[in-house]
Design a protein around this motif. Structure first.
Motif, PDB file in Angstrom:
ATOM      1  N   VAL A 137      -9.521  -7.767 -58.488  1.00  0.00           N
ATOM      2  CA  VAL A 137     -10.423  -7.995 -57.517  1.00  0.00           C
ATOM      3  C   VAL A 137      -9.749  -8.513 -56.203  1.00  0.00           C
ATOM      4  CG1 VAL A 137     -12.366  -9.406 -56.708  1.00  0.00           C
ATOM      5  CG2 VAL A 137     -12.363  -8.240 -58.951  1.00  0.00           C
ATOM      6  N   TYR A 138      -8.610  -9.409 -56.253  1.00  0.00           N
ATOM      7  CA  TYR A 138      -8.071  -9.797 -55.274  1.00  0.00           C
ATOM      8  C   TYR A 138      -7.104  -8.911 -54.764  1.00  0.00           C
ATOM      9  CZ  TYR A 138      -9.442 -14.538 -55.799  1.00  0.00           C
ATOM     10  OH  TYR A 138     -10.416 -15.715 -55.740  1.00  0.00           O
ATOM     11  N   ILE A 139      -6.567  -8.007 -55.457  1.00  0.00           N
ATOM     12  CA  ILE A 139      -5.364  -7.131 -55.329  1.00  0.00           C
ATOM     13  C   ILE A 139      -6.223  -5.806 -54.236  1.00  0.00           C
ATOM     14  CG2 ILE A 139      -4.042  -4.994 -55.964  1.00  0.00           C
ATOM     15  CD1 ILE A 139      -3.327  -6.835 -58.207  1.00  0.00           C
ATOM     16  N   ILE A 140      -7.212  -5.414 -54.702  1.00  0.00           N
ATOM     17  CA  ILE A 140      -8.120  -4.448 -54.010  1.00  0.00           C
ATOM     18  C   ILE A 140      -8.488  -4.986 -52.614  1.00  0.00           C
ATOM     19  CG2 ILE A 140     -10.153  -3.089 -54.226  1.00  0.00           C
ATOM     20  CD1 ILE A 140      -9.925  -2.753 -57.101  1.00  0.00           C
ATOM     21  N   SER A 141      -9.142  -6.157 -52.697  1.00  0.00           N
ATOM     22  CA  SER A 141      -9.591  -6.786 -51.457  1.00  0.00           C
ATOM     23  C   SER A 141      -8.414  -6.724 -50.456  1.00  0.00           C
ATOM     24  CB  SER A 141     -10.080  -8.251 -51.692  1.00  0.00           C
ATOM     25  OG  SER A 141     -10.375  -8.856 -50.542  1.00  0.00           O
ATOM     26  N   THR A 142      -7.154  -7.030 -50.846  1.00  0.00           N
ATOM     27  CA  THR A 142      -5.913  -7.353 -50.105  1.00  0.00           C
ATOM     28  C   THR A 142      -5.539  -5.983 -49.494  1.00  0.00           C
ATOM     29  OG1 THR A 142      -5.100  -9.200 -51.067  1.00  0.00           O
ATOM     30  CG2 THR A 142      -3.510  -7.967 -49.937  1.00  0.00           C
ATOM     31  N   ILE A 143      -5.496  -5.105 -50.676  1.00  0.00           N
ATOM     32  CA  ILE A 143      -5.214  -3.534 -50.318  1.00  0.00           C
ATOM     33  C   ILE A 143      -6.180  -2.959 -49.054  1.00  0.00           C
ATOM     34  CG2 ILE A 143      -5.172  -1.074 -50.870  1.00  0.00           C
ATOM     35  CD1 ILE A 143      -4.008  -2.242 -53.514  1.00  0.00           C
ATOM     36  N   LEU A 144      -7.514  -3.297 -49.172  1.00  0.00           N
ATOM     37  CA  LEU A 144      -8.437  -3.017 -48.240  1.00  0.00           C
ATOM     38  C   LEU A 144      -8.303  -3.329 -46.717  1.00  0.00           C
ATOM     39  CD1 LEU A 144     -11.723  -2.741 -50.371  1.00  0.00           C
ATOM     40  CD2 LEU A 144     -10.488  -0.795 -49.586  1.00  0.00           C
ATOM     41  N   LYS A 145      -7.897  -4.665 -46.653  1.00  0.00           N
ATOM     42  CA  LYS A 145      -7.202  -5.256 -45.462  1.00  0.00           C
ATOM     43  C   LYS A 145      -5.898  -4.705 -44.711  1.00  0.00           C
ATOM     44  CE  LYS A 145      -9.513  -9.592 -47.041  1.00  0.00           C
ATOM     45  NZ  LYS A 145      -9.292 -10.874 -47.067  1.00  0.00           N
ATOM     46  N   ILE A 146      -5.245  -3.756 -45.517  1.00  0.00           N
ATOM     47  CA  ILE A 146      -4.232  -3.430 -44.882  1.00  0.00           C
ATOM     48  C   ILE A 146      -4.638  -2.061 -43.966  1.00  0.00           C
ATOM     49  CG2 ILE A 146      -2.054  -2.060 -45.263  1.00  0.00           C
ATOM     50  CD1 ILE A 146      -1.930  -3.159 -48.096  1.00  0.00           C
ATOM     51  N   ARG A 147      -4.035  -2.224 -42.559  1.00  0.00           N
ATOM     52  CA  ARG A 147      -4.614  -1.226 -41.476  1.00  0.00           C
ATOM     53  C   ARG A 147      -3.990   0.146 -41.948  1.00  0.00           C
ATOM     54  NH1 ARG A 147      -4.347  -4.701 -36.202  1.00  0.00           N
ATOM     55  NH2 ARG A 147      -5.978  -6.370 -36.632  1.00  0.00           N
ATOM     56  N   SER A 148      -2.685   0.247 -42.043  1.00  0.00           N
ATOM     57  CA  SER A 148      -2.148   1.715 -42.077  1.00  0.00           C
ATOM     58  C   SER A 148      -2.882   2.358 -43.483  1.00  0.00           C
ATOM     59  CB  SER A 148      -0.719   1.807 -42.070  1.00  0.00           C
ATOM     60  OG  SER A 148      -0.091   0.862 -43.210  1.00  0.00           O
ATOM     61  N   SER A 149      -3.016   3.313 -43.299  1.00  0.00           N
ATOM     62  CA  SER A 149      -3.177   4.493 -44.638  1.00  0.00           C
ATOM     63  C   SER A 149      -2.169   4.514 -45.658  1.00  0.00           C
ATOM     64  CB  SER A 149      -4.211   5.777 -44.397  1.00  0.00           C
ATOM     65  OG  SER A 149      -2.887   6.551 -43.455  1.00  0.00           O
ATOM     66  N   GLN A 150      -1.070   4.682 -45.115  1.00  0.00           N
ATOM     67  CA  GLN A 150       0.321   4.664 -45.642  1.00  0.00           C
ATOM     68  C   GLN A 150       0.547   3.293 -46.367  1.00  0.00           C
ATOM     69  OE1 GLN A 150       3.725   5.773 -43.344  1.00  0.00           O
ATOM     70  NE2 GLN A 150       4.755   5.944 -45.181  1.00  0.00           N
ATOM     71  N   GLY A 151       0.296   2.282 -45.843  1.00  0.00           N
ATOM     72  CA  GLY A 151       0.633   1.050 -46.490  1.00  0.00           C
ATOM     73  C   GLY A 151      -0.412   0.848 -47.685  1.00  0.00           C
ATOM     74  N   ARG A 152      -1.550   1.083 -47.509  1.00  0.00           N
ATOM     75  CA  ARG A 152      -2.696   1.100 -48.482  1.00  0.00           C
ATOM     76  C   ARG A 152      -2.277   1.979 -49.645  1.00  0.00           C
ATOM     77  NH1 ARG A 152      -6.475   1.090 -44.363  1.00  0.00           N
ATOM     78  NH2 ARG A 152      -6.736   3.305 -44.668  1.00  0.00           N
ATOM     79  N   GLN A 153      -1.821   3.319 -49.487  1.00  0.00           N
ATOM     80  CA  GLN A 153      -1.605   3.962 -50.385  1.00  0.00           C
ATOM     81  C   GLN A 153      -0.321   3.590 -51.218  1.00  0.00           C
ATOM     82  OE1 GLN A 153      -0.546   8.184 -49.306  1.00  0.00           O
ATOM     83  NE2 GLN A 153      -0.339   9.002 -51.093  1.00  0.00           N
ATOM     84  N   LYS A 154       0.705   3.117 -50.546  1.00  0.00           N
ATOM     85  CA  LYS A 154       1.984   2.569 -51.344  1.00  0.00           C
ATOM     86  C   LYS A 154       1.375   1.357 -52.048  1.00  0.00           C
ATOM     87  CE  LYS A 154       6.507   1.088 -50.308  1.00  0.00           C
ATOM     88  NZ  LYS A 154       7.478   0.768 -49.100  1.00  0.00           N
ATOM     89  N   ALA A 155       0.509   0.349 -51.636  1.00  0.00           N
ATOM     90  CA  ALA A 155       0.365  -0.644 -52.241  1.00  0.00           C
ATOM     91  C   ALA A 155      -0.582  -0.397 -53.643  1.00  0.00           C
ATOM     92  CB  ALA A 155      -0.605  -1.819 -51.581  1.00  0.00           C
ATOM     93  N   PHE A 156      -1.372   0.568 -53.523  1.00  0.00           N
ATOM     94  CA  PHE A 156      -2.248   1.051 -54.555  1.00  0.00           C
ATOM     95  C   PHE A 156      -1.421   1.733 -55.679  1.00  0.00           C
ATOM     96  CE2 PHE A 156      -5.435   3.749 -56.573  1.00  0.00           C
ATOM     97  CZ  PHE A 156      -6.320   2.906 -57.006  1.00  0.00           C
TER      98      PHE A 156
END
Length: 230
Positions: A137-156
């Motif tokens: 829940v915390y991980i997904i919440s943090t990922i959604l706050k990442i602005r760049s789509s590439q950063g979100r994809q890399k984290a996920f």
């Protein structure tokens, strides 16, 4: 066919040891999966504090606690299971020695054993699952706050393999150990047991290696060759 050994018997001690290590290692994997989820939480949600949070002392403590809890829990269940009187049959309708099939063979009321099994499974499986769920829940919440789509994809992408293993493992374990007695089916349980004792462990290296760039590139090249051949 001659010369083929069809003996499917196992000694009482061998069965007890099989049940002990199967239950202990299964419990260990449950807890380790939750620890891995916490590790990902620390890496994604607290990246600057990761080395401080996941220090050697904590890692050693988590490892020792995981193995200790799992093997003590297994010893308790196996001891109580093999103290039951068995007078119905010596045939275990299962692929290996596990508690639920043994309860069906006892001529004594196994209510206490079943309650203890549910409590043990509830504490280990459900607590581990809840810790994993809260971490994500915390991980997904943090990922959604990442602005760049590439950063979100890399984290996920760092979590996909772990989430896949968690879903496969916890799903089958909960189905076997946390469902009501009235819904018991020997044939279904035998099939499901193959998933979490053989199929899931076999798939784990494949699932985790999918994040490896070399494996991905090899699969992509082979897929491209197949398409060209078609």
């Amino acid at each position: 066919m001659t010369g083929v050994n069809l003996n499917k018997s196992i000694s009482l001690l061998g069965c007890a040891l099989q049940m002990y290590f199967s239950l202990a290692l299964g419990s260990t994997e449950c807890i380790i999966l939750s620890v891995m989820a916490y590790d990902r939480f620390a890496a994604i949600c607290r990246p600057l504090q990761y080395n401080t949070i996941m220090n050697k002392t904590l890692c050693a403590g988590l490892a020792a606690g995981t193995w200790g809890i799992s093997f003590i829990n297994s010893a308790l269940h196996v001891t109580l299971t093999f103290q039951l009187p068995y007078c119905k049959s010596h045939h275990v309708n299962h692929f290996f020695c596990e508690m639920p099939p043994f309860f069906r063979l006892s001529c004594k009321d196994t209510f206490f054993n079943e309650i203890l099994m549910y409590v043990g499974a509830g504490i280990i499986v459900m607590c581990s699952f809840c810790l994993t769920l809260i971490s994500y829940v915390y991980i997904i919440s943090t990922i959604l706050k990442i602005r760049s789509s590439q950063g979100r994809q890399k984290a996920f992408s760092t979590c996909v393999s772990h989430l896949t293993v968690v879903s496969l493992y916890y799903g089958t374990i909960m189905f076997v150990y946390l469902r009501p007695r009235s819904t018991y089916s020997a044939e279904i349980d035998k099939t499901v047991s193959i998933l979490y004792t053989a199929v899931t462990p076999m798939l784990n290296p494949i699932i985790y290696s999918m994040r490896n760039k070399e494996v991905k590139n090899t699969i992509t090249r082979e897929h491209a060759k197949d398409l060209r051949l078609i």
